[in-house]
Every structure is written in C-alpha cells, then in structure tokens.
Motif scaffolding. Structure first.
Motif, PDB file in Angstrom:
ATOM      1  N   LEU A 199       0.842  -1.198   0.000  1.00  0.00           N
ATOM      2  CA  LEU A 199       0.000   0.000   0.000  1.00  0.00           C
ATOM      3  C   LEU A 199       0.878   1.249   0.000  1.00  0.00           C
ATOM      4  N   LEU A 200       0.524   2.189  -0.861  1.00  0.00           N
ATOM      5  CA  LEU A 200       1.142   3.524  -0.849  1.00  0.00           C
ATOM      6  C   LEU A 200       0.025   4.528  -0.598  1.00  0.00           C
ATOM      7  N   LEU A 201       0.142   5.256   0.487  1.00  0.00           N
ATOM      8  CA  LEU A 201      -0.837   6.289   0.831  1.00  0.00           C
ATOM      9  C   LEU A 201      -0.232   7.655   0.541  1.00  0.00           C
ATOM     10  N   ILE A 202      -0.919   8.432  -0.273  1.00  0.00           N
ATOM     11  CA  ILE A 202      -0.543   9.835  -0.483  1.00  0.00           C
ATOM     12  C   ILE A 202      -1.550  10.662   0.306  1.00  0.00           C
ATOM     13  N   LEU A 203      -1.044  11.346   1.302  1.00  0.00           N
ATOM     14  CA  LEU A 203      -1.913  11.971   2.300  1.00  0.00           C
ATOM     15  C   LEU A 203      -1.699  13.483   2.339  1.00  0.00           C
ATOM     16  N   GLY A 204      -2.670  14.214   1.797  1.00  0.00           N
ATOM     17  CA  GLY A 204      -2.679  15.663   1.965  1.00  0.00           C
ATOM     18  C   GLY A 204      -3.421  16.010   3.243  1.00  0.00           C
ATOM     19  N   HIS A 205      -3.564  17.284   3.499  1.00  0.00           N
ATOM     20  CA  HIS A 205      -4.284  17.678   4.717  1.00  0.00           C
ATOM     21  C   HIS A 205      -4.903  19.047   4.542  1.00  0.00           C
ATOM     22  N   THR A 206      -5.950  19.282   5.326  1.00  0.00           N
ATOM     23  CA  THR A 206      -6.629  20.572   5.269  1.00  0.00           C
ATOM     24  C   THR A 206      -5.690  21.682   5.758  1.00  0.00           C
ATOM     25  N   ARG A 207      -5.908  22.857   5.223  1.00  0.00           N
ATOM     26  CA  ARG A 207      -5.150  24.067   5.581  1.00  0.00           C
ATOM     27  C   ARG A 207      -3.644  23.847   5.461  1.00  0.00           C
ATOM     28  N   CYS A 208      -3.251  23.269   4.334  1.00  0.00           N
ATOM     29  CA  CYS A 208      -1.832  22.985   4.085  1.00  0.00           C
ATOM     30  C   CYS A 208      -1.095  24.283   3.728  1.00  0.00           C
ATOM     31  N   GLY A 209      -0.143  24.658   4.571  1.00  0.00           N
ATOM     32  CA  GLY A 209       0.608  25.892   4.355  1.00  0.00           C
ATOM     33  C   GLY A 209       1.455  25.873   3.101  1.00  0.00           C
ATOM     34  N   ALA A 210       1.882  24.677   2.691  1.00  0.00           N
ATOM     35  CA  ALA A 210       2.683  24.576   1.471  1.00  0.00           C
ATOM     36  C   ALA A 210       1.848  24.950   0.252  1.00  0.00           C
ATOM     37  N   ILE A 211       0.597  24.504   0.270  1.00  0.00           N
ATOM     38  CA  ILE A 211      -0.313  24.826  -0.843  1.00  0.00           C
ATOM     39  C   ILE A 211      -0.542  26.334  -0.887  1.00  0.00           C
ATOM     40  N   LYS A 212      -0.780  26.907   0.278  1.00  0.00           N
ATOM     41  CA  LYS A 212      -1.018  28.356   0.297  1.00  0.00           C
ATOM     42  C   LYS A 212       0.231  29.114  -0.158  1.00  0.00           C
ATOM     43  N   ALA A 213       1.380  28.716   0.357  1.00  0.00           N
ATOM     44  CA  ALA A 213       2.618  29.413  -0.013  1.00  0.00           C
ATOM     45  C   ALA A 213       2.878  29.315  -1.512  1.00  0.00           C
ATOM     46  N   ALA A 214       2.574  28.153  -2.081  1.00  0.00           N
ATOM     47  CA  ALA A 214       2.845  27.951  -3.506  1.00  0.00           C
ATOM     48  C   ALA A 214       1.949  28.810  -4.389  1.00  0.00           C
ATOM     49  N   SER A 215       0.836  29.300  -3.824  1.00  0.00           N
ATOM     50  CA  SER A 215      -0.057  30.149  -4.611  1.00  0.00           C
ATOM     51  C   SER A 215       0.408  31.607  -4.614  1.00  0.00           C
ATOM     52  N   THR A 216       1.387  31.932  -3.779  1.00  0.00           N
ATOM     53  CA  THR A 216       1.861  33.315  -3.658  1.00  0.00           C
ATOM     54  C   THR A 216       3.186  33.494  -4.422  1.00  0.00           C
ATOM     55  N   ASP A 217       3.696  34.710  -4.379  1.00  0.00           N
ATOM     56  CA  ASP A 217       5.019  34.957  -4.952  1.00  0.00           C
ATOM     57  C   ASP A 217       6.055  34.598  -3.876  1.00  0.00           C
ATOM     58  N   TYR A 218       6.577  33.400  -3.973  1.00  0.00           N
ATOM     59  CA  TYR A 218       7.445  32.873  -2.901  1.00  0.00           C
ATOM     60  C   TYR A 218       8.935  32.946  -3.278  1.00  0.00           C
ATOM     61  N   ARG A 219       9.261  33.749  -4.261  1.00  0.00           N
ATOM     62  CA  ARG A 219      10.636  33.733  -4.775  1.00  0.00           C
ATOM     63  C   ARG A 219      11.675  34.228  -3.765  1.00  0.00           C
ATOM     64  N   LYS A 220      11.215  34.937  -2.710  1.00  0.00           N
ATOM     65  CA  LYS A 220      12.183  35.449  -1.727  1.00  0.00           C
ATOM     66  C   LYS A 220      12.556  34.395  -0.684  1.00  0.00           C
ATOM     67  N   LEU A 221      11.902  33.270  -0.714  1.00  0.00           N
ATOM     68  CA  LEU A 221      12.267  32.203   0.229  1.00  0.00           C
ATOM     69  C   LEU A 221      13.593  31.585  -0.201  1.00  0.00           C
ATOM     70  N   SER A 222      14.104  30.651   0.583  1.00  0.00           N
ATOM     71  CA  SER A 222      15.400  30.065   0.251  1.00  0.00           C
ATOM     72  C   SER A 222      15.309  29.283  -1.058  1.00  0.00           C
ATOM     73  N   LEU A 223      16.435  29.192  -1.739  1.00  0.00           N
ATOM     74  CA  LEU A 223      16.472  28.568  -3.064  1.00  0.00           C
ATOM     75  C   LEU A 223      15.875  27.162  -3.041  1.00  0.00           C
ATOM     76  N   HIS A 224      16.253  26.383  -2.042  1.00  0.00           N
ATOM     77  CA  HIS A 224      15.797  25.000  -2.039  1.00  0.00           C
ATOM     78  C   HIS A 224      14.305  24.886  -1.708  1.00  0.00           C
ATOM     79  N   LEU A 225      13.820  25.802  -0.876  1.00  0.00           N
ATOM     80  CA  LEU A 225      12.381  25.805  -0.603  1.00  0.00           C
ATOM     81  C   LEU A 225      11.621  26.241  -1.852  1.00  0.00           C
ATOM     82  N   VAL A 226      12.157  27.225  -2.545  1.00  0.00           N
ATOM     83  CA  VAL A 226      11.541  27.653  -3.814  1.00  0.00           C
ATOM     84  C   VAL A 226      11.455  26.470  -4.778  1.00  0.00           C
ATOM     85  N   GLN A 227      12.543  25.721  -4.861  1.00  0.00           N
ATOM     86  CA  GLN A 227      12.561  24.573  -5.783  1.00  0.00           C
ATOM     87  C   GLN A 227      11.482  23.550  -5.400  1.00  0.00           C
ATOM     88  N   GLU A 228      11.305  23.338  -4.095  1.00  0.00           N
ATOM     89  CA  GLU A 228      10.290  22.356  -3.685  1.00  0.00           C
ATOM     90  C   GLU A 228       8.878  22.886  -3.932  1.00  0.00           C
TER      91      GLU A 228
END
Ligand code: ZN
Length: 218
Positions: free
Chosen positions: A81-110
């Motif tokens: 079994l492989l479970l892919i588990l998201g969650h409500t109010r995911c901050g990563a989803i919210k951050a990815a919808s914004t202009d996140y280019r000022k975050l660290s390079l590796h976080l931007v890449q993710e």
C-alpha cells in the motif's frame, strides 16, 4: 526530547524491538506533508508502533521531491500500500499560490512542484473552499504521478495507491481529525472505486464514512 525518549524506551513492552534488529517490514508507505499537525498516529491503533509504517514527508506531500525514498518503500520493501496523504489548511499549498521567490532557493525549488495544483487559487487566500480544492487537486496530481510511476506494480496487483486528505479542521463535516478517501489507483470517482475489489473487505458504513460526501467543486 531526551527525557521523552527515555520514557518511551522504558515503557516499551519487553522484546518489542527484538524482531526489528536487522530488517523492517512495513505494510504501508506513506507520503505526506511535513506539517506537524499531520499525525501518523492518527491512522494506527498500535500504541507502540515499531516497523509497520515507512514514512516520507516533505512540503506538500510531493512525489517528485523524494521519489527515491518512495521507490524504496514500494519497490525495495515492497509495501502493498502507498498512501498519499494531503491535509486541510496545508501551508505549502497556500505558499505555492503566492510569490514565494524570496524564500530560500531550495524551498523555492520544492514549492515549484506545486504550481499545477494551485493554479487558479487566489494567492495566499484563507478561503477554505478554494484552499481545500487546491489540496484535493494536489492529492490527485500526486496520485497521477504515482500511478504512472508504479504502473507495473499496480497491474500485477502487488500495490494499491490511495489518496486521502487528513482533515483536522473538520472542513468535510465528518468530524475533526477524520480522513477522507479521494482516489484509489488513479480513479477519483468514488462511485467507481468503491466497487473495486480493493474495497470488498471494508464494511459499507466505514466506506460511507470516509467518502467526501458532496464533492468539493473543482
Ligand atoms: Zn502541508
């Protein structure tokens, strides 16, 4: 942390760790977000889990970010079994919808890996419906990638991939802390996947309780 570990180790039943000295035998690979509110214990009745869950966590539960680790669980440890588990109010989803280019390079890449699921979302919105729609799109998106990657194992019947959302905000009105099942082996229509052989052994009332109910409009 050290005190907690001392207590944990002293409270283990005798022999609890004897069987895991040289190998691990998890029954499930879990790919989930690193958000601290997502608790693996929410899925396990065992108060002393040892080697039953192989867990990979990253921002936004993304397959591409750590696909080698997921490969290890699925193809080397051969979890059925492989479970892919998201969650409500995911901050990563919210951050990815914004202009996140000022975050660290590796976080931007993710975060770049989430640009397809967050498409159309108001940047940084707190609107729960929009936010949850993007969380769901991301689960389906990661499921599509996983179903392609592990197509041979799924075709052989040695692997099932399921996509869920852990709802600690009770946005699905199922009760706080419940998990909702959205996708089974790439099939997102619950009328179809609930009829699959994989669901045969599950009690009907349990299946009903984990379906999202009225679907979140996409
Ligand atoms: Zn998250």
């Amino acid at each position: 942390m050290l005190e907690d570990n001392k207590s944990f180790s002293e409270e283990l039943p005798p022999g609890q760790l004897d069987s895991i000295q040289y190998e691990q035998n998890p029954y499930i690979t879990v790919l989930t977000c690193c958000d601290s509110r997502v608790r693996i214990r929410a899925f396990l009745a065992d108060p002393h889990p040892t080697d039953n869950v192989f867990v990979i966590r990253n921002v936004g539960n993304q397959l591409a970010v750590t696909s080698g680790s997921v490969d290890y669980g699925v193809r080397h440890l051969k979890t059925p079994l492989l479970l892919i588990l998201g969650h409500t109010r995911c901050g990563a989803i919210k951050a990815a919808s914004t202009d996140y280019r000022k975050l660290s390079l590796h976080l931007v890449q993710e975060l770049n890996g989430l640009h397809i699921p967050v498409r159309g979302m108001d940047p940084g919105t707190d609107d729960d419906v929009q936010w949850l729609q993007a969380v769901e799109r991301n689960v389906h998106y990661q499921m599509d990638l996983a179903v392609q990657r592990y197509a041979p194992e799924i075709a052989e019947g040695t692997l099932a991939v399921i996509g869920c959302v852990y709802d600690f905000a009770n946005l699905y009105k199922k009760g706080i802390g419940k998990t909702v099942l959205l996708n089974v082996n790439g099939e997102s229509n619950s009328d179809v996947f609930t009829k699959s052989d994989l669901m045969d052994d599950l009690p009907a009332d349990l299946v009903d309780s984990v379906l999202p109910g009225s679907p979140v409009p996409q």
